[in-house]
Structures are given as C-alpha cells and as structure tokens.
Design an enzyme around this catalytic site. Structure first.
Site, PDB file in Angstrom:
ATOM      1  CG  HIS A  86      -1.930   1.106   1.218  1.00 38.43           C
ATOM      2  ND1 HIS A  86      -2.927   1.221   2.151  1.00 38.43           N
ATOM      3  CD2 HIS A  86      -2.088   2.180   0.401  1.00 38.43           C
ATOM      4  CE1 HIS A  86      -3.658   2.302   1.911  1.00 38.43           C
ATOM      5  NE2 HIS A  86      -3.167   2.907   0.860  1.00 38.43           N
ATOM      6  CD  GLU A 144      -0.170   5.269  -0.963  1.00 39.85           C
ATOM      7  OE1 GLU A 144       0.521   5.284   0.076  1.00 39.85           O
ATOM      8  OE2 GLU A 144      -1.417   5.410  -0.940  1.00 39.85           O
ATOM      9  CG  HIS A 148       1.253   8.777   2.465  1.00 43.24           C
ATOM     10  ND1 HIS A 148       0.529   9.183   3.565  1.00 43.24           N
ATOM     11  CD2 HIS A 148       0.390   8.051   1.697  1.00 43.24           C
ATOM     12  CE1 HIS A 148      -0.714   8.721   3.476  1.00 43.24           C
ATOM     13  NE2 HIS A 148      -0.827   8.037   2.350  1.00 43.24           N
TER      14      HIS A 148
END
Length: 402
Positions: A86, A144, A148
């Site tokens: 993930h 992602e 992040h």
C-alpha cells in the site's frame, strides 16, 4: 527474531545476511547506485525527542513510519502467495499525520521517473506487488508519493545532493518502500504458523498476532472489513534518512479494527492485475480520501474540515467496518449535526456506512448516499456539505484508499 530491519548503508546491505530468502538481489544492486546521505545511523531514532535540529537526518515531525500492505480478494490482486504494497506513511509521533506537504513535487509520471533514473527493477517489482485495484497503477503510485512521500523531511529537496535530477526524491522513496516490503513477507509469516487462506476456516486475533510476532519479532496492526482480514500496518522508527537509514521495528502503538475471533482470511482467486490502493470493492480502507462524484464525473472532494473543494484532498482515518464506522481528519472528529457534515475539535463523532456502487465505495449517512451543496467548488471557493438532496447541487462521495 529481528532487533532491527536494516535498510541502511549500501555496504551494509551488501554484506548483511539476507533477512528473508526471497530478498531481491537486483534491487540491492540498484539501490547502491543511489546517493549516500552521510547521515549517522548510530544515534537516536526518530520520535526519541521533540526537538530535532537536522531534519535531513532525522524524520520529523513524521517519525512514526508505517509500512502498509493489502490482502485483496474482491477482486484478487497481486500474487496469490503474497500481500501487496500500500505504501510507507510518515505519521507524527502522536499518531496524527500530515499529507500532501509539497504540491510542487506532486509528480504524476512515476514510471518515467523510475525508468530514467536507473530504477528499472524497482519499477518491475512495483508492477506486480504495488498495484491498484482498478488497474490505475500510475495514479496509485503518484498518490502515495504526493500524499505521504512529500511529507518525509529527509527527502526534501534541500536534503538532496546539489544538481540532483528531477524525481531523485521519489526514486529514493519507492526504492526504500520496495526494499522494506521485501523484508516483511506477511504471507510467509502466517503460513509458517499454519495460517493459510481458507474459504471455511476462521482465526482469532491472538493466533494471527502470535504468528506475525514469531516471524518478525513485533506485533503489527491488522485491519478488517467486517470480519475479513484485508490490511496490515508494520510500525517503525528510523535512524538516519529514508534514503539509507536503519528502520527500527516497534510494536503497534494502536491496534487495528479486527475482531477478537472469527476472522476470515479468504484465498485469492488468481493472480490479479490490480491492488488495494483505489478503494472501490477491495474493502473499507483505514485511511482514505473522499471524492465527490457528480453526473458520473469526479469533481474534487473533501478537505480536512469536511468542506467540498477542488483543492488537494485531505486524508481521513476510518475506524470500524463497512456497515458501521467513524471518521477523523487532521482537524478532529467528523460528524453530522443538523444535516451538515463537518470535522473539527468540537465535532461529535457520527457513525457512517459504505455502499458499493459499481466500482465505487460510497459514503452513506443514515443509510443514504446522497449529499448536496449550495454550489460547485472552483479554485479557492469551497462549499459546506449537507446530507440528502435538499440543496441545489447533488453528488455522492466515494471512499478511495489513501
């Protein structure tokens, strides 16, 4: 038992005994082509102090790092004998988090960046083990990274060598995530204890945790959709930089949402082409962005205060199952009061549910997926979100895994 998972200097990687037999040698060689930060890995780890003077060599404020994985079965994604990636999330030391920290580095051409910077084997691994449930890998990777990766202080451009190529920060991020994932074979940890996917057998949370601790030395957080296991979060502190530092595993500071017993671990139906990141029918994610769908098209989504906007979307933390869950944002609890959806420090939590509609997982309040506002956002203009269709602009809200 592992006292530390070493994603450290390139000489250390080359000489250390492999953590697991399936470690990818090519990615080790590829990683050695990246720059050395010169950051010490012998001092204190991230989160050891609230006062950090050199954020290029100590992750701050996001010093609690989570390596997150999916087990997707509806539809099946990735290899049948492996969980999928993930991401890697830099949560703050108190488990709150930031997101989308530098829009100027929100790259959308991840494949090109990896290919042009000598990271072909990392890209190849991502294409089988870091995949989106709707087949939109490029968008998943870009999400992602921008959500992040740009919040990692040790990857800020000021921390890179002078003259670094565009995307050097993202290359280091993806290589580190892949390498860290390869040291965390969740499927192997479980199967070594006799826990394998089954259509009939169920497991207790203590059984799963014991197997994972026996394999890794530490207890992760397990996430379920209802009673079905579908995600895991491995927690770390970090000594040095994300580029070439030492990841120090820790027990989870907060448990996941799986029940104590009756946990299902269903088999995958076959090798799939997607992965969990897109949300959709793959299960209720633990962290998500909320997108507005109007007349079949996506028109922005929700900010951290719960307003509708076309600006960078907030990441929401979801706790519970698809039939009953609560949500929080970086601003606080989320709830509905007087028909208005909002998030903040003075908001009381409301219970929501999720409804599958085609490829979308829709947010529902009081059983209804209808939401409305007094206008359509554009630029810096935002609008309050109301439950039901009583206002002039109707839409639904899609939950998309972050």
């Amino acid at each position: 038992m592992l006292s530390a998972l070493l994603i450290s200097s390139f000489l250390s990687l080359a000489s250390a005994s492999p953590l697991f037999s399936h470690a990818n040698t090519s990615s080790l060689l590829e990683r050695s082509a990246q720059f050395s930060t010169g950051c010490s890995t012998s001092g204190s780890a991230s989160c050891a102090t609230s006062s950090v003077s050199n954020t290029c060599c100590t992750e701050s404020p996001g010093g609690l790092l989570l390596q997150t994985q999916f087990w997707d079965t509806a539809p099946s994604t990735g290899p049948v004998d492996s969980w999928t990636i993930h991401g890697l999330w830099p949560d703050n030391c108190d488990t709150t988090f930031e997101q989308n920290c530098d829009p100027s580095r929100a790259y959308t051409d991840i494949t090109n960046i990896l290919s042009s910077n000598g990271a072909a084997s990392t890209l190849s691994f991502m294409q089988t083990h870091w995949v989106d449930i709707n087949g939109q890998n490029e968008q998943f990777w870009a999400h992602e990274w921008s959500t992040h990766g740009t919040c990692m202080s040790t990857l800020e451009t000021s921390c890179l060598p002078s003259g670094s190529a565009r995307g050097t920060d993202a290359v280091a991020f993806f290589q580190t995530v892949v390498k860290l994932f390869q040291t965390l074979p969740t499927y192997t940890f479980l199967s070594a204890a006799g826990i394998t996917p089954s259509t009939t057998q169920t497991f207790t949370l203590s059984q799963l945790n014991a197997a994972l601790k026996a394999g890794s030395g530490f207890t992760p957080a397990l996430e379920c959709t209802g009673t079905t296991l579908n995600a895991i979060q491995w927690y770390f502190h970090l000594k040095g930089s994300v580029v070439d530092g030492v990841f120090v595993p820790i027990n989870n500071p907060q448990a996941g949402n799986c029940p104590a017993s009756g946990i299902k671990y269903p088999p995958k139906s076959g090798s799939g082409g997607g992965g969990g990141g897109g949300g959709g029918t793959g299960g209720l994610p633990s962290k998500a962005t909320i997108h507005a769908i109007q007349s079949g098209s996506t028109v922005g989504g929700l900010l951290s205060l719960g307003t509708w906007s076309t600006q960078t979307l907030a990441t929401y933390t979801i706790t519970g199952s698809a039939t009953s869950f609560t949500m929080t944002s970086s601003k606080g609890n989320c709830g509905v009061s007087g028909g208005t959806f909002a998030c903040g420090s003075g908001v009381s939590l409301s219970t929501f549910s999720a409804v599958t509609s085609g490829s979308n997982l829709l947010l529902a309040s009081g059983g209804s997926t209808a939401f409305s506002s007094d206008g359509v956002p554009s630029g810096s203009t935002v609008f309050s979100v109301f439950t039901g269709s009583s206002h002039s602009n109707d839409y639904t809200l899609s939950i998309v895994g972050a």
